[in-house]
Scaffold this motif. Structure first.
Motif, PDB file in Angstrom:
ATOM      1  N   LEU A  81      -6.907   9.276 -11.920  1.00  0.00           N
ATOM      2  CA  LEU A  81      -7.064   7.869 -12.527  1.00  0.00           C
ATOM      3  C   LEU A  81      -7.897   6.963 -11.658  1.00  0.00           C
ATOM      4  N   ILE A  82      -8.689   6.358 -12.085  1.00  0.00           N
ATOM      5  CA  ILE A  82      -9.251   5.088 -11.610  1.00  0.00           C
ATOM      6  C   ILE A  82      -9.091   3.877 -12.327  1.00  0.00           C
ATOM      7  N   LEU A  83      -9.065   2.808 -11.444  1.00  0.00           N
ATOM      8  CA  LEU A  83      -8.700   1.538 -11.997  1.00  0.00           C
ATOM      9  C   LEU A  83      -9.664   0.595 -11.266  1.00  0.00           C
ATOM     10  N   SER A  84     -10.257  -0.254 -12.695  1.00  0.00           N
ATOM     11  CA  SER A  84     -11.063  -1.595 -11.706  1.00  0.00           C
ATOM     12  C   SER A  84     -10.238  -2.837 -11.693  1.00  0.00           C
ATOM     13  N   GLU A  85     -10.571  -3.494 -10.655  1.00  0.00           N
ATOM     14  CA  GLU A  85      -9.789  -4.962 -10.163  1.00  0.00           C
ATOM     15  C   GLU A  85     -10.799  -6.139 -10.949  1.00  0.00           C
ATOM     16  N   SER A  86     -10.349  -6.918 -11.608  1.00  0.00           N
ATOM     17  CA  SER A  86     -11.069  -7.929 -12.386  1.00  0.00           C
ATOM     18  C   SER A  86     -11.845  -8.757 -11.546  1.00  0.00           C
ATOM     19  N   ASN A  87     -11.036  -9.265 -10.413  1.00  0.00           N
ATOM     20  CA  ASN A  87     -11.715 -10.533  -9.620  1.00  0.00           C
ATOM     21  C   ASN A  87     -12.620 -10.088  -8.789  1.00  0.00           C
ATOM     22  N   THR A  88     -12.142  -8.940  -7.953  1.00  0.00           N
ATOM     23  CA  THR A  88     -12.944  -8.543  -6.838  1.00  0.00           C
ATOM     24  C   THR A  88     -14.047  -7.400  -7.342  1.00  0.00           C
ATOM     25  N   GLY A  89     -13.723  -6.757  -8.269  1.00  0.00           N
ATOM     26  CA  GLY A  89     -14.731  -5.490  -8.826  1.00  0.00           C
ATOM     27  C   GLY A  89     -14.484  -4.315  -8.018  1.00  0.00           C
ATOM     28  N   LYS A  90     -13.406  -4.441  -7.312  1.00  0.00           N
ATOM     29  CA  LYS A  90     -12.994  -3.172  -6.315  1.00  0.00           C
ATOM     30  C   LYS A  90     -12.398  -2.108  -7.352  1.00  0.00           C
ATOM     31  N   LEU A  91     -12.483  -0.716  -6.999  1.00  0.00           N
ATOM     32  CA  LEU A  91     -12.099   0.306  -7.686  1.00  0.00           C
ATOM     33  C   LEU A  91     -10.805   0.869  -6.730  1.00  0.00           C
ATOM     34  N   PHE A  92      -9.821   1.342  -7.434  1.00  0.00           N
ATOM     35  CA  PHE A  92      -8.749   2.017  -7.106  1.00  0.00           C
ATOM     36  C   PHE A  92      -8.376   3.383  -7.740  1.00  0.00           C
ATOM     37  N   GLY A  93      -7.646   4.370  -7.013  1.00  0.00           N
ATOM     38  CA  GLY A  93      -7.426   5.688  -7.765  1.00  0.00           C
ATOM     39  C   GLY A  93      -6.106   6.188  -7.179  1.00  0.00           C
ATOM     40  N   THR A  94      -5.706   7.253  -7.988  1.00  0.00           N
ATOM     41  CA  THR A  94      -4.689   8.091  -7.368  1.00  0.00           C
ATOM     42  C   THR A  94      -5.133   9.465  -7.913  1.00  0.00           C
ATOM     43  N   THR A  95      -4.784  10.360  -6.641  1.00  0.00           N
ATOM     44  CA  THR A  95      -4.692  11.840  -7.064  1.00  0.00           C
ATOM     45  C   THR A  95      -3.627  12.477  -7.491  1.00  0.00           C
ATOM     46  N   GLU A  96      -2.545  11.710  -7.982  1.00  0.00           N
ATOM     47  CA  GLU A  96      -1.504  12.296  -8.597  1.00  0.00           C
ATOM     48  C   GLU A  96      -1.394  12.171  -9.967  1.00  0.00           C
ATOM     49  N   ASN A  97      -0.835  13.312 -10.779  1.00  0.00           N
ATOM     50  CA  ASN A  97      -0.867  13.361 -12.070  1.00  0.00           C
ATOM     51  C   ASN A  97       0.338  12.442 -12.448  1.00  0.00           C
ATOM     52  N   TYR A  98       0.429  12.196 -13.852  1.00  0.00           N
ATOM     53  CA  TYR A  98       1.475  11.622 -14.532  1.00  0.00           C
ATOM     54  C   TYR A  98       2.729  12.629 -14.445  1.00  0.00           C
ATOM     55  N   VAL A  99       3.873  12.428 -13.996  1.00  0.00           N
ATOM     56  CA  VAL A  99       5.089  12.991 -14.280  1.00  0.00           C
ATOM     57  C   VAL A  99       6.055  11.954 -14.588  1.00  0.00           C
ATOM     58  N   LYS A 100       6.593  12.498 -15.752  1.00  0.00           N
ATOM     59  CA  LYS A 100       7.969  11.573 -16.053  1.00  0.00           C
ATOM     60  C   LYS A 100       8.926  11.394 -14.967  1.00  0.00           C
ATOM     61  N   GLY A 101       9.338  10.248 -14.948  1.00  0.00           N
ATOM     62  CA  GLY A 101      10.571  10.095 -14.092  1.00  0.00           C
ATOM     63  C   GLY A 101      10.500   9.899 -12.528  1.00  0.00           C
ATOM     64  N   VAL A 102       9.323  10.116 -12.106  1.00  0.00           N
ATOM     65  CA  VAL A 102       9.144  10.220 -10.667  1.00  0.00           C
ATOM     66  C   VAL A 102       8.663   8.786 -10.143  1.00  0.00           C
ATOM     67  N   THR A 103       8.664   8.434  -8.849  1.00  0.00           N
ATOM     68  CA  THR A 103       8.340   7.306  -8.223  1.00  0.00           C
ATOM     69  C   THR A 103       6.673   6.876  -8.583  1.00  0.00           C
ATOM     70  N   PRO A 104       6.428   5.538  -8.900  1.00  0.00           N
ATOM     71  CA  PRO A 104       4.851   5.455  -8.919  1.00  0.00           C
ATOM     72  C   PRO A 104       4.100   6.150  -8.073  1.00  0.00           C
ATOM     73  N   ALA A 105       2.616   6.482  -8.711  1.00  0.00           N
ATOM     74  CA  ALA A 105       1.785   7.443  -7.626  1.00  0.00           C
ATOM     75  C   ALA A 105       1.307   6.505  -6.721  1.00  0.00           C
ATOM     76  N   GLU A 106       0.939   6.851  -5.362  1.00  0.00           N
ATOM     77  CA  GLU A 106       0.202   6.163  -4.499  1.00  0.00           C
ATOM     78  C   GLU A 106      -1.033   5.796  -4.846  1.00  0.00           C
ATOM     79  N   VAL A 107      -1.620   4.794  -4.741  1.00  0.00           N
ATOM     80  CA  VAL A 107      -3.053   4.156  -5.130  1.00  0.00           C
ATOM     81  C   VAL A 107      -3.602   3.934  -3.852  1.00  0.00           C
ATOM     82  N   PHE A 108      -5.001   4.434  -4.053  1.00  0.00           N
ATOM     83  CA  PHE A 108      -5.962   3.999  -2.870  1.00  0.00           C
ATOM     84  C   PHE A 108      -7.125   3.384  -3.315  1.00  0.00           C
TER      85      PHE A 108
END
Length: 275
Positions: A184-211
């Protein structure tokens, strides 16, 4: 956000029908109301719809993920929720969940049973309309609260910055869909930075780590996608570009800079990312 399902039914996120600075009130948690919901609409019958999810604040993008999740028959609806001032979320749920009678609850709004309002994995206050910094975070919510769906990805706001997701993409290699890498890749509106995670969606686990991800054009490293606005328009007082990510049919990441109207294709090269 809006999405057409394989059944031709339409998912539509209504928004919470309130102003910035509030917790959404009770309406997003009431099954009988349409605000703060995801509706499943039958396009073949006028006025026929059902509430399939509640507690959704400000979702502006949905995507049906077919390639990343195994077995392949398990399709997943992914949507972003910009939130207020505590956290922004990317949520997900299996398409099969739409076939049952249970209404999925993603937490936004004040719940009648316990009187608490949630944003991501936090409790938030009532807030004040149009007031920056509201509704304030009050406490951590316990993980795995019964009756509430946990975010796939959550980004907590830094105290000095306003953080808002402007888009997301789910990259995949159409020739090798099982290949690892960014999920997953995310774009941040104000700074234009990109963030991502290497963790697949898994039901019921803690939120994935984002870089935070590094961004390069053909010549140099960019501080953020807003640098693309400067490349097109030159030096401006305000170079906010409102970067909108999406996924091309071949699995590549697409980018539309709303400020300039320029469309880009982003190539994911290495997992060279940092916190």
């Amino acid at each position: 956000g809006i999405l057409t399902l394989p059944s031709t039914e339409i998912l539509w996120s209504t928004g919470d029908c309130t102003m910035f600075g509030l917790d959404g009130g009770y309406v997003p948690q009431l099954d009988s109301e349409s605000c703060g919901k995801i509706l499943k609409i039958n396009p073949h019958q006028t006025g026929v719809y059902s509430v399939v999810a509640k507690g959704v604040g400000n979702s502006q993008q949905m995507y049906l993920a077919k390639q990343l999740y195994y077995p392949l028959r398990h399709q997943v609806v992914v949507f972003m929720d910009i939130g207020g001032v505590t956290a922004v979320e990317v949520n997900a749920f299996p398409v099969e969940a739409l076939n049952g009678s249970e209404i999925l609850n993603f937490g936004w709004g004040r719940n009648e049973d316990d009187g608490k309002a949630r944003e991501g994995t936090f409790y938030v206050g009532q807030g004040k309309g149009f007031v920056q910094g509201q509704p304030a975070c009050e406490a951590n919510a316990p993980f795995g609260e019964d009756g509430f769906v946990q975010p796939w990805v959550q980004v907590e706001y830094a105290t000095e910055d306003f953080f808002a997701i402007s888009g997301f993409a789910i990259p995949y290699d159409s020739r090798r869909p099982e290949k690892g890498g960014l999920k997953l890749i995310l774009s941040e509106s104000n700074t234009g930075k990109l963030f991502g995670t290497t963790e697949n969606y898994v039901k019921g686990v803690t939120p994935a780590e984002v870089f935070e991800l590094r961004i390069f054009d053909n010549t140099s490293e960019l501080a953020g996608l807003n640098d693309l606005v400067t490349q097109e328009l030159g030096d401006t007082v305000y170079n906010h570009g409102d970067a909108r990510l999406f996924t091309f049919p071949d699995g590549d990441v697409g980018l539309l800079m709303e400020r300039t109207g320029v469309l880009y294709r982003i190539r994911v090269v290495d997992m060279d990312c940092y916190e």
